[in-house]
Design a protein around this motif. Structure first.
Motif, PDB file in Angstrom:
ATOM      1  N   ALA A  43       1.116  -1.029  -0.058  1.00  0.00           N
ATOM      2  CA  ALA A  43       0.162  -0.057  -0.093  1.00  0.00           C
ATOM      3  C   ALA A  43       0.924   1.197   0.030  1.00  0.00           C
ATOM      4  O   ALA A  43       2.149   1.327   0.617  1.00  0.00           O
ATOM      5  N   SER A  44       0.183   2.460  -0.680  1.00  0.00           N
ATOM      6  CA  SER A  44       1.078   3.591  -0.724  1.00  0.00           C
ATOM      7  C   SER A  44       0.321   4.552  -0.008  1.00  0.00           C
ATOM      8  O   SER A  44      -0.917   4.633  -0.121  1.00  0.00           O
ATOM      9  N   PRO A  45       1.024   5.739   0.420  1.00  0.00           N
ATOM     10  CA  PRO A  45       0.278   6.912   0.826  1.00  0.00           C
ATOM     11  C   PRO A  45      -0.761   7.571  -0.124  1.00  0.00           C
ATOM     12  O   PRO A  45      -0.415   7.615  -1.383  1.00  0.00           O
ATOM     13  N   ASP A  46      -1.946   7.795   0.367  1.00  0.00           N
ATOM     14  CA  ASP A  46      -3.029   8.394  -0.366  1.00  0.00           C
ATOM     15  C   ASP A  46      -3.080   9.801  -0.177  1.00  0.00           C
ATOM     16  O   ASP A  46      -4.218  10.164   0.561  1.00  0.00           O
ATOM     17  N   GLY A  47      -2.418  10.590  -0.536  1.00  0.00           N
ATOM     18  CA  GLY A  47      -2.651  11.939  -0.203  1.00  0.00           C
ATOM     19  C   GLY A  47      -1.610  12.368   0.578  1.00  0.00           C
ATOM     20  O   GLY A  47      -0.729  11.762   1.245  1.00  0.00           O
ATOM     21  N   ALA A  48      -1.948  13.432   1.450  1.00  0.00           N
ATOM     22  CA  ALA A  48      -1.076  14.173   2.509  1.00  0.00           C
ATOM     23  C   ALA A  48      -1.246  13.576   3.720  1.00  0.00           C
ATOM     24  O   ALA A  48      -0.333  13.729   4.673  1.00  0.00           O
ATOM     25  N   GLY A  49      -2.461  12.874   3.955  1.00  0.00           N
ATOM     26  CA  GLY A  49      -2.858  12.446   5.236  1.00  0.00           C
ATOM     27  C   GLY A  49      -2.184  11.056   5.485  1.00  0.00           C
ATOM     28  O   GLY A  49      -1.454  10.564   4.713  1.00  0.00           O
ATOM     29  N   PRO A  50      -2.730  10.422   6.491  1.00  0.00           N
ATOM     30  CA  PRO A  50      -2.255   9.105   6.895  1.00  0.00           C
ATOM     31  C   PRO A  50      -2.694   7.963   6.137  1.00  0.00           C
ATOM     32  O   PRO A  50      -2.482   6.849   6.206  1.00  0.00           O
ATOM     33  N   ARG A  51      -3.999   8.288   5.390  1.00  0.00           N
ATOM     34  CA  ARG A  51      -4.651   7.150   4.618  1.00  0.00           C
ATOM     35  C   ARG A  51      -3.530   6.497   3.562  1.00  0.00           C
ATOM     36  O   ARG A  51      -2.718   7.029   3.039  1.00  0.00           O
ATOM     37  N   LEU A  52      -4.057   5.213   3.229  1.00  0.00           N
ATOM     38  CA  LEU A  52      -3.133   4.238   2.525  1.00  0.00           C
ATOM     39  C   LEU A  52      -3.982   3.938   1.360  1.00  0.00           C
ATOM     40  O   LEU A  52      -5.258   3.534   1.548  1.00  0.00           O
ATOM     41  N   ARG A  53      -3.491   3.576   0.302  1.00  0.00           N
ATOM     42  CA  ARG A  53      -4.200   3.069  -0.917  1.00  0.00           C
ATOM     43  C   ARG A  53      -3.504   1.650  -1.404  1.00  0.00           C
ATOM     44  O   ARG A  53      -2.163   1.360  -1.345  1.00  0.00           O
ATOM     45  N   ALA A  54      -4.185   0.660  -1.185  1.00  0.00           N
ATOM     46  CA  ALA A  54      -3.826  -0.568  -1.683  1.00  0.00           C
ATOM     47  C   ALA A  54      -3.440  -0.703  -3.113  1.00  0.00           C
ATOM     48  O   ALA A  54      -3.989  -0.164  -4.100  1.00  0.00           O
ATOM     49  N   ASP A  55      -2.170  -1.449  -3.455  1.00  0.00           N
ATOM     50  CA  ASP A  55      -1.615  -1.313  -4.741  1.00  0.00           C
ATOM     51  C   ASP A  55      -1.859  -2.939  -5.445  1.00  0.00           C
ATOM     52  O   ASP A  55      -1.080  -3.679  -4.775  1.00  0.00           O
ATOM     53  N   GLY A  56      -2.937  -3.006  -6.169  1.00  0.00           N
ATOM     54  CA  GLY A  56      -2.571  -4.383  -7.086  1.00  0.00           C
ATOM     55  C   GLY A  56      -3.033  -5.696  -6.293  1.00  0.00           C
ATOM     56  O   GLY A  56      -3.629  -5.860  -5.342  1.00  0.00           O
ATOM     57  N   GLU A  57      -2.239  -6.741  -6.742  1.00  0.00           N
ATOM     58  CA  GLU A  57      -2.311  -8.012  -6.197  1.00  0.00           C
ATOM     59  C   GLU A  57      -1.352  -8.348  -4.988  1.00  0.00           C
ATOM     60  O   GLU A  57      -0.440  -7.695  -4.832  1.00  0.00           O
ATOM     61  N   PRO A  58      -1.622  -9.557  -4.333  1.00  0.00           N
ATOM     62  CA  PRO A  58      -0.564 -10.065  -3.520  1.00  0.00           C
ATOM     63  C   PRO A  58       0.810 -10.196  -4.161  1.00  0.00           C
ATOM     64  O   PRO A  58       1.017 -10.423  -5.265  1.00  0.00           O
ATOM     65  N   VAL A  59       2.037  -9.737  -3.213  1.00  0.00           N
ATOM     66  CA  VAL A  59       3.317 -10.048  -3.571  1.00  0.00           C
ATOM     67  C   VAL A  59       4.096 -10.933  -3.311  1.00  0.00           C
ATOM     68  O   VAL A  59       5.110 -11.382  -3.456  1.00  0.00           O
ATOM     69  N   ALA A  60       3.567 -11.732  -1.930  1.00  0.00           N
ATOM     70  CA  ALA A  60       4.351 -12.917  -1.518  1.00  0.00           C
ATOM     71  C   ALA A  60       3.123 -13.654  -0.587  1.00  0.00           C
ATOM     72  O   ALA A  60       2.305 -12.971  -0.214  1.00  0.00           O
ATOM     73  N   ASP A  61       3.288 -15.002  -0.490  1.00  0.00           N
ATOM     74  CA  ASP A  61       2.506 -15.516   0.263  1.00  0.00           C
ATOM     75  C   ASP A  61       2.759 -15.998   1.598  1.00  0.00           C
ATOM     76  O   ASP A  61       3.233 -17.304   2.022  1.00  0.00           O
ATOM     77  N   VAL A  62       3.268 -14.952   2.576  1.00  0.00           N
ATOM     78  CA  VAL A  62       3.558 -15.097   3.767  1.00  0.00           C
ATOM     79  C   VAL A  62       2.491 -14.009   4.864  1.00  0.00           C
ATOM     80  O   VAL A  62       1.866 -13.018   4.014  1.00  0.00           O
ATOM     81  N   ARG A  63       2.799 -14.082   6.098  1.00  0.00           N
ATOM     82  CA  ARG A  63       1.831 -13.443   6.690  1.00  0.00           C
ATOM     83  C   ARG A  63       3.006 -12.366   7.768  1.00  0.00           C
ATOM     84  O   ARG A  63       4.131 -13.013   8.053  1.00  0.00           O
ATOM     85  N   TYR A  64       2.513 -11.266   8.105  1.00  0.00           N
ATOM     86  CA  TYR A  64       3.276 -10.544   9.122  1.00  0.00           C
ATOM     87  C   TYR A  64       4.768 -10.284   8.679  1.00  0.00           C
ATOM     88  O   TYR A  64       5.757 -10.369   9.527  1.00  0.00           O
ATOM     89  N   LEU A  65       4.810  -9.799   7.571  1.00  0.00           N
ATOM     90  CA  LEU A  65       6.112  -9.125   6.914  1.00  0.00           C
ATOM     91  C   LEU A  65       6.456  -8.025   7.721  1.00  0.00           C
ATOM     92  O   LEU A  65       5.971  -7.103   8.109  1.00  0.00           O
ATOM     93  N   ASP A  66       7.747  -8.166   8.372  1.00  0.00           N
ATOM     94  CA  ASP A  66       8.307  -6.850   9.105  1.00  0.00           C
ATOM     95  C   ASP A  66       9.830  -6.633   8.390  1.00  0.00           C
ATOM     96  O   ASP A  66      10.439  -7.600   8.009  1.00  0.00           O
ATOM     97  N   VAL A  67      10.018  -5.468   8.100  1.00  0.00           N
ATOM     98  CA  VAL A  67      11.165  -4.828   7.189  1.00  0.00           C
ATOM     99  C   VAL A  67      12.128  -3.995   8.095  1.00  0.00           C
ATOM    100  O   VAL A  67      11.618  -2.829   8.580  1.00  0.00           O
ATOM    101  N   LEU A  68      13.313  -4.519   8.516  1.00  0.00           N
ATOM    102  CA  LEU A  68      14.235  -3.847   9.363  1.00  0.00           C
ATOM    103  C   LEU A  68      15.350  -3.095   8.661  1.00  0.00           C
ATOM    104  O   LEU A  68      16.073  -3.847   7.882  1.00  0.00           O
ATOM    105  N   ALA A  69      15.332  -1.787   8.582  1.00  0.00           N
ATOM    106  CA  ALA A  69      16.406  -0.999   8.018  1.00  0.00           C
ATOM    107  C   ALA A  69      17.768  -1.194   8.612  1.00  0.00           C
ATOM    108  O   ALA A  69      17.708  -1.127   9.841  1.00  0.00           O
ATOM    109  N   LEU A  70      18.779  -1.337   7.969  1.00  0.00           N
ATOM    110  CA  LEU A  70      20.013  -1.701   8.440  1.00  0.00           C
ATOM    111  C   LEU A  70      21.023  -0.391   8.361  1.00  0.00           C
ATOM    112  O   LEU A  70      20.800   0.216   7.443  1.00  0.00           O
ATOM    113  N   PRO A  71      21.763  -0.278   9.431  1.00  0.00           N
ATOM    114  CA  PRO A  71      22.605   0.981   9.353  1.00  0.00           C
ATOM    115  C   PRO A  71      23.631   1.105   8.132  1.00  0.00           C
ATOM    116  O   PRO A  71      24.062   2.314   7.638  1.00  0.00           O
TER     117      PRO A  71
END
Length: 280
Positions: A228-256
């Motif tokens: 999902a992507s930001p939908d305008g200037a506020g906090p709302r999100l817009r879903a983008d397209g179809e599923p991208v992975a057959d997993v649950r609870y994806l968390d992305v940790l940025a590395l220094p």
């Protein structure tokens, strides 16, 4: 704009094995952050003979050592689910999903301690979030220079027997304790693969998010990951397209040093779930 870090682009490894074989035997719902010394800290949920939230630490992001475990009995609740770990001054906070005994309701409980292992003995403070027909759980937490941000999964209790429906709401706070509720920011789309619900699982600094979605009640526990992507200037999100992975609870940790490390819950052939990780 950089490509969203997604599972399947690099070899994955098991970070936490399923506690047992078969259905409803899960390790997953991860929430990761970096400690001051660069070690990876992980809060995750296991389900087997009872639920528990586990706090763990790893020097390489793959092999984890358990620091503490939190069970429903310790908090006088029916079940515990995904938790979010955060620094707070010189100490730590854990925002835990808690099931209210005898009801379909979920709420978030806040634990605070000066050490990570001390969270297991901390008194719980229930947080005031949502309305009387909102069961809130699975928090995604971010801190910025302006305060605290939280994306919360809401299960809707207005229709008996349909409590599995879910959307994502947004809340903000100056101190991480008292929250302002801003309502729904992402919902499922009628007739689409995410019609039954949309649960945000991670948010990148630029506001893009990954979320769990499913089409029907029968797909509960079989969610897939969408973007999902930001939908305008506020906090709302817009879903983008179809599923991208057959997993649950994806968390992305940025590395220094650049790049990311991914953590997610993956199904095994026998119905169990394991917590997997890969570079991203």
């Amino acid at each position: 704009m950089n490509e969203f870090p997604l599972p399947g682009r690099a070899p994955s490894r098991v970070a936490v094995a399923s506690p047992a074989d078969g259905d409803q035997r899960w390790a997953g719902a991860p929430s990761a952050l970096l400690d001051d010394d660069g070690a990876t800290l992980l809060a995750y949920r296991t389900r087997g003979d009872g639920d528990r939230v586990v706090l763990a630490r790893s020097q390489d992001g793959v092999a984890f050592e358990t620091l503490a475990e939190i069970t429903p009995a310790m908090l006088s609740v029916a079940m515990v689910e995904r938790a979010a770990l955060a620094r707070a001054g010189a100490g730590w906070r854990l925002y835990v999903s808690c099931a209210e005994p005898g009801t379909k309701n979920w709420f978030l409980g806040l634990l605070e301690a000066s050490t990570l292992d001390g969270l297991a003995g901390a008194a719980m403070r229930p947080l005031d979030l949502g309305g009387p027909l909102d069961a809130v759980k699975d928090p995604v937490l971010r801190r910025t220079a302006d305060g605290w941000l939280m994306w919360v999964c809401v299960h809707h209790l207005d229709v008996p027997g349909a409590e599995d429906r879910m959307s994502t709401a947004y809340a903000t706070s100056d101190d991480g304790v008292d929250w302002r509720w801003h309502g729904t920011v992402l919902s499922g789309r009628p007739g689409r693969w995410d019609a039954r619900g949309a649960r945000v699982t991670t948010v990148l600094p630029d506001g893009r998010a990954a979320y769990d979605g499913r089409a029907t009640a029968e797909e509960n526990w079989f969610e897939r990951t969408g973007l999902a992507s930001p939908d305008g200037a506020g906090p709302r999100l817009r879903a983008d397209g179809e599923p991208v992975a057959d997993v649950r609870y994806l968390d992305v940790l940025a590395l220094p040093g650049g790049g990311h490390r991914l953590y997610y819950e993956a199904r095994c052939a026998d119905g169990a779930h394991e917590l997997r990780t890969e570079p991203g």
